[in-house]
Design a protein around this motif. Structure first.
Motif, PDB file in Angstrom:
ATOM      1  N   GLY A   1      22.672  32.761   3.265  1.00 46.04           N
ATOM      2  CA  GLY A   1      21.484  32.176   2.045  1.00 46.04           C
ATOM      3  C   GLY A   1      20.447  33.361   2.150  1.00 46.04           C
ATOM      4  N   GLY A   2      20.340  33.901   3.255  1.00 48.99           N
ATOM      5  CA  GLY A   2      19.287  34.992   2.948  1.00 48.99           C
ATOM      6  C   GLY A   2      19.950  36.322   2.454  1.00 48.99           C
ATOM      7  N   ALA A   3      21.156  36.519   2.767  1.00 48.99           N
ATOM      8  CA  ALA A   3      21.799  37.706   1.990  1.00 48.99           C
ATOM      9  C   ALA A   3      21.850  37.451   0.330  1.00 48.99           C
ATOM     10  N   LEU A   4      22.245  36.325  -0.115  1.00 46.10           N
ATOM     11  CA  LEU A   4      22.537  35.813  -1.317  1.00 46.10           C
ATOM     12  C   LEU A   4      21.068  35.614  -2.210  1.00 46.10           C
ATOM     13  N   GLN A   5      20.033  35.036  -1.431  1.00 45.08           N
ATOM     14  CA  GLN A   5      18.743  34.958  -2.391  1.00 45.08           C
ATOM     15  C   GLN A   5      17.878  36.153  -2.220  1.00 45.08           C
ATOM     16  N   GLY A   6      18.270  37.238  -1.562  1.00 45.44           N
ATOM     17  CA  GLY A   6      17.461  38.683  -1.617  1.00 45.44           C
ATOM     18  C   GLY A   6      17.510  38.952  -2.834  1.00 45.44           C
ATOM     19  N   ILE A   7      16.225  40.118  -3.052  1.00 43.85           N
ATOM     20  CA  ILE A   7      16.429  40.774  -4.101  1.00 43.85           C
ATOM     21  C   ILE A   7      17.532  41.560  -4.359  1.00 43.85           C
ATOM     22  N   SER A   8      18.134  42.293  -3.513  1.00 44.52           N
ATOM     23  CA  SER A   8      19.426  42.824  -3.869  1.00 44.52           C
ATOM     24  C   SER A   8      20.419  42.229  -2.667  1.00 44.52           C
TER      25      SER A   8
ATOM     26  N   GLU B   1      22.896  41.350  -0.107  1.00 43.53           N
ATOM     27  CA  GLU B   1      23.373  42.088   1.064  1.00 43.53           C
ATOM     28  C   GLU B   1      24.864  42.014   1.506  1.00 43.53           C
ATOM     29  N   LYS B   2      25.411  42.764   0.577  1.00 50.36           N
ATOM     30  CA  LYS B   2      26.940  42.347   0.655  1.00 50.36           C
ATOM     31  C   LYS B   2      27.531  42.687   2.071  1.00 50.36           C
TER      32      LYS B   2
END
Length: 324
Positions: A27-34, A36-37
């Protein structure tokens, strides 16, 4: 004698697995501004399929959103295909690939061949159920309407999933071999039909004996005989069936090598095989690839792919440093 090889995938269940924590990280990786692949790769390629499904459930409970939808919205190109592909249960993934192969602008015959020539009765049964649920249509009807000729008949036969299991009868092996040999000589419609009936319905153990008998009757390997006598997708499908019965990992190593070297890195094929075999026999496929082609699969993917797409494929392939 018939010794199936001890098969092994490259992706195993992660120890100390915590779906809620994984869902939070995603969730954090997808909701961030860029997006986080790297986080996506670290989590989704290092969990087995059943764990990924548990993560998707935790993700939905936590965010009220569908993980596949969020991946599709945040990612693009081949990297997206890999990450989304990992989220399907195996039968649904096969169904998804078959649907696109049948219903795309051009029918992708090689995808149909890869999947239907290599799956067990049980896998075919589950794939047909998933196909019906996902697309509200019957797989066999779609094969019937989108393909033609003896290629179609053979696919239809494979899609029944009625291959005998475990049964072997030496006395009929020689008869079957004779029929196959005649079919390579005469090539009438009736002979083509007999040929595919034997290859699609006899058990693996039985066909091992049939291929040996064929060699002694004709002095020729069955694959060479088929290649000489037939052409087009019918011939490719028959050969795929024989190769999968002999040694499935070798077949997929050969398909990967072709996809990488002869088709200028055919992404769809490479992604499909790596994902579909990741928990079954990808370790064995890697072995065969190295033995047969001298270079490791890891090396060849590294050579042709790049960026996060490359990292994701290499993580599934799970090579080690000596594979460079």
């Amino acid at each position: 004698c018939f010794f199936p090889l001890q098969t092994q995938g490259t992706i195993l269940p992660a120890p100390n697995f915590n779906p809620i924590m994984d869902a939070q990280l995603l969730g954090g990786a997808l909701q961030g501004i860029s997006c986080e692949k790297d986080v996506l790769i670290d989590i989704l390629t290092q969990r087995c399929n059943s764990q990924r499904l548990m993560i998707a459930k935790a993700y939905r409970d936590m965010y009220g959103r569908d993980l596949i939808t969020d991946l599709k919205e945040n990612l693009s190109h081949h990297f997206k295909e890999v990450m989304v592909g990992l989220m399907y249960p195996p039968a649904s993934y096969d169904a998804h690939e078959l649907w696109h192969a049948l219903k795309g602008v051009d029918t992708e015959e090689n995808c149909l061949i890869d999947i239907l020539a290599s799956r067990s009765n049980m896998e075919i049964f589950q794939m047909k159920e998933a196909y019906l649920m996902q697309y509200n249509t019957d797989l066999q009807q779609d094969i019937d309407s989108e393909t033609s000729g003896h290629f179609r008949d053979t696919l239809m036969n494979l899609a029944q999933g009625t291959r005998m299991e475990g049964y072997a009868d030496p006395s009929t092996a020689a008869q079957d071999a004779m029929i196959l040999w005649e079919a390579c000589q005469q090539k009438t419609g009736e002979h083509k039909n007999m040929l595919q009936m034997i290859l699609c319905n006899r058990s693996h153990q039985q066909l091992w004996m049939v291929f040996q008998e064929f060699q002694s009757i004709s002095g020729q390997d069955i694959v060479d005989a088929i290649n000489e006598c037939y052409d087009g997708y019918f011939q490719e499908l028959l050969v795929a069936i024989v190769l999968c019965i002999r040694d499935k990992p070798s077949y997929f190593a050969y398909r990967l090598y072709n996809a990488i070297h002869d088709f200028g890195f055919h992404n769809k094929t490479i992604i499909r095989i790596l994902i579909a075999r990741s928990e079954i026999d990808l370790m064995n496929i890697r072995q065969r690839y190295k033995e047969r082609y001298g270079k490791s699969l890891f090396h060849d993917i590294k050579h042709f792919a790049s960026g996060h797409y490359e990292s994701a494929l290499l993580a599934i392939c799970a090579g080690d440093t000596e594979d460079y």
